[in-house]
Scaffold this motif. Structure first.
Motif, PDB file in Angstrom:
ATOM      1  N   ASN A 166       1.160  -1.164  -0.081  1.00 48.74           N
ATOM      2  CA  ASN A 166       0.054  -0.356  -0.085  1.00 48.74           C
ATOM      3  C   ASN A 166       0.904   1.339   0.225  1.00 48.74           C
ATOM      4  O   ASN A 166       0.560   2.492  -0.480  1.00 48.74           O
ATOM      5  N   ASN A 167       1.941   1.192   0.202  1.00 48.21           N
ATOM      6  CA  ASN A 167       3.081   2.038   0.137  1.00 48.21           C
ATOM      7  C   ASN A 167       3.608   2.402  -1.136  1.00 48.21           C
ATOM      8  O   ASN A 167       4.610   2.612  -2.057  1.00 48.21           O
ATOM      9  N   ASN A 169       2.452   5.006  -5.120  1.00 47.94           N
ATOM     10  CA  ASN A 169       0.996   6.324  -5.075  1.00 47.94           C
ATOM     11  C   ASN A 169       0.134   5.361  -6.526  1.00 47.94           C
ATOM     12  O   ASN A 169       1.119   5.314  -7.627  1.00 47.94           O
ATOM     13  N   ARG A 189      -4.186   4.757  -3.667  1.00 48.72           N
ATOM     14  CA  ARG A 189      -3.187   4.864  -2.870  1.00 48.72           C
ATOM     15  C   ARG A 189      -1.682   5.536  -3.121  1.00 48.72           C
ATOM     16  O   ARG A 189      -1.803   6.273  -4.109  1.00 48.72           O
ATOM     17  N   CYS A 190      -1.811   6.238  -2.316  1.00 43.74           N
ATOM     18  CA  CYS A 190      -1.282   7.390  -1.735  1.00 43.74           C
ATOM     19  C   CYS A 190      -0.038   7.125  -0.979  1.00 43.74           C
ATOM     20  O   CYS A 190       0.100   6.702   0.081  1.00 43.74           O
ATOM     21  N   THR A 191       0.883   7.788  -1.620  1.00 39.26           N
ATOM     22  CA  THR A 191       2.054   7.386  -0.284  1.00 39.26           C
ATOM     23  C   THR A 191       2.877   8.860  -0.065  1.00 39.26           C
ATOM     24  O   THR A 191       3.304   9.819  -0.943  1.00 39.26           O
ATOM     25  N   ASN A 192       3.515   9.362   0.822  1.00 40.90           N
ATOM     26  CA  ASN A 192       4.104  10.527   0.779  1.00 40.90           C
ATOM     27  C   ASN A 192       4.985  10.636   2.434  1.00 40.90           C
ATOM     28  O   ASN A 192       4.795   9.357   2.684  1.00 40.90           O
ATOM     29  N   ARG A 221      -5.426   4.232   6.513  1.00 39.75           N
ATOM     30  CA  ARG A 221      -3.578   4.766   7.148  1.00 39.75           C
ATOM     31  C   ARG A 221      -2.669   4.323   7.905  1.00 39.75           C
ATOM     32  O   ARG A 221      -3.570   3.727   8.850  1.00 39.75           O
ATOM     33  N   ASN A 223       1.741   4.065   8.814  1.00 35.89           N
ATOM     34  CA  ASN A 223       3.724   4.510   7.662  1.00 35.89           C
ATOM     35  C   ASN A 223       4.591   3.544   9.094  1.00 35.89           C
ATOM     36  O   ASN A 223       4.383   2.723   9.638  1.00 35.89           O
ATOM     37  N   ASP A 227       7.533   6.764   5.453  1.00 36.39           N
ATOM     38  CA  ASP A 227       6.824   7.179   4.352  1.00 36.39           C
ATOM     39  C   ASP A 227       5.243   7.050   5.677  1.00 36.39           C
ATOM     40  O   ASP A 227       5.502   6.452   6.217  1.00 36.39           O
ATOM     41  N   TRP A 229       1.746   5.939   4.125  1.00 39.80           N
ATOM     42  CA  TRP A 229       0.368   6.028   3.401  1.00 39.80           C
ATOM     43  C   TRP A 229      -1.301   5.974   3.005  1.00 39.80           C
ATOM     44  O   TRP A 229      -1.446   5.555   4.590  1.00 39.80           O
ATOM     45  N   TRP A 231      -4.944   4.856   1.329  1.00 33.88           N
ATOM     46  CA  TRP A 231      -5.158   4.123   0.440  1.00 33.88           C
ATOM     47  C   TRP A 231      -7.054   3.903   0.570  1.00 33.88           C
ATOM     48  O   TRP A 231      -7.629   4.286   1.948  1.00 33.88           O
TER      49      TRP A 231
END
Length: 294
Positions: A166-167, A169, A189-192, A221, A223, A227, A229, A231
């Motif tokens: 899931n980590n 984009n 899914r988005c990671t930052n 969510r 982490n 990172d 992440w 989704w």
């Protein structure tokens, strides 16, 4: 080799309009690969085109794991020269050849594999193999990865090109089997490096915009020390979620760029879908329709 995946697979899709799938022949034969003309291929090696083995042929840009082409030794970048003694340069050419054949037929295929030869060069090897054709339906099944949802007993299928983490984009499609029911779904899914705290998603396909606003507790969510992440999964069936179904089809059949905007608490993040993402969504949409037609 940017763009080769999408063009090779979507070339087989004819007559689609925004939000509606094209007519699909699931029983047509297939070698389990999509092609683009040699002349349209952006090769990843600097000097590869200096020693092309042929001037006419199709470059493999999409391939079905454990399908006929893969079993014969083809990979992304293999050049297919002839199928059933006819020169082929694209997926459209393959479809023309398929019109004379049926699943189960064994056809001779001339193709050229490659290996690195140093200094950004490749060495080509010509091969001829007989491939036993499968159906497009079978190729979709081979591209799907299956896993169980223990809490519900449902079975979920996603494309084997999508990340198992899931980590990332990534936007992908899934098919859910629950009892005798089949349902399509979309996963975002988005990671930052820090928390975005996504509130909604906007998908842009050509001139169409689709907005998805899940409930707060439906966006998951997690982490680690590097990172963060986030989704979510949204259902996309035509009956109960018609706008999401329209969005799924728009992405699946898009010829141009597709973007998703992750809207956060303090800023937004834009992600352009990769070729692999778009092909995966296209194939999972087709897998869902294939299951409904059985």
């Amino acid at each position: 080799m940017r763009g080769i995946f999408v063009a090779a697979v979507l070339a087989a899709c004819q007559g689609a309009i925004a939000g509606e799938p094209a007519t699909i022949d699931f029983e047509r034969p297939s070698i389990g690969a999509g092609l683009l003309p040699v002349s349209e291929t952006e090769w990843p090696w600097e000097h590869a085109q200096e020693n092309w083995p042929v001037r006419r042929g199709g470059v493999v840009g999409a391939i079905v794991p454990k399908g006929p082409a893969a079993n014969a030794g083809m990979v992304i970048g293999t050049i297919v020269e002839k199928v059933n003694r006819k020169t082929v340069e694209s997926t459209d050419d393959l479809l023309s050849v398929y019109g004379e054949l049926k699943p189960g037929d064994e056809v001779p295929v001339i193709f050229h594999t490659y290996e690195a030869a140093g200094r950004n060069r490749v060495r080509w090897r010509k091969r001829t193999e007989k491939l036993k054709l499968i159906t497009y339906r079978e190729s979709l099944d081979l591209r799907a990865r299956k896993w169980q949802v223990d809490a519900t007993g449902a079975t979920v299928y996603d494309n084997n090109s999508t990340s198992e983490s899931n980590n990332v984009n990534e936007v992908s499609a899934m098919v859910v089997e629950s009892g005798k029911n089949w349902l399509p779904a979309m996963r975002f899914r988005c990671t930052n490096k820090d928390w975005l705290f996504v509130k909604k998603y906007t998908v842009v396909v050509g001139g169409d915009r689709f907005v998805i606003e899940p409930k707060y507790d439906k966006i998951l969510r997690d982490n680690d020390h590097e990172d963060c992440w986030e989704w979510t999964i949204v259902m996309a069936d035509e009956k109960d979620n018609p706008e999401n179904w329209k969005m799924l089809n728009a992405i699946a059949d898009a010829r141009g760029e597709v973007q998703v905007v992750f809207h956060g608490d303090t800023y937004d993040k834009t992600h352009a879908l990769s070729s692999e993402e778009r092909v995966g969504i296209h194939e999972m949409r087709d897998l869902y329709l294939s299951k409904l037609s059985q």
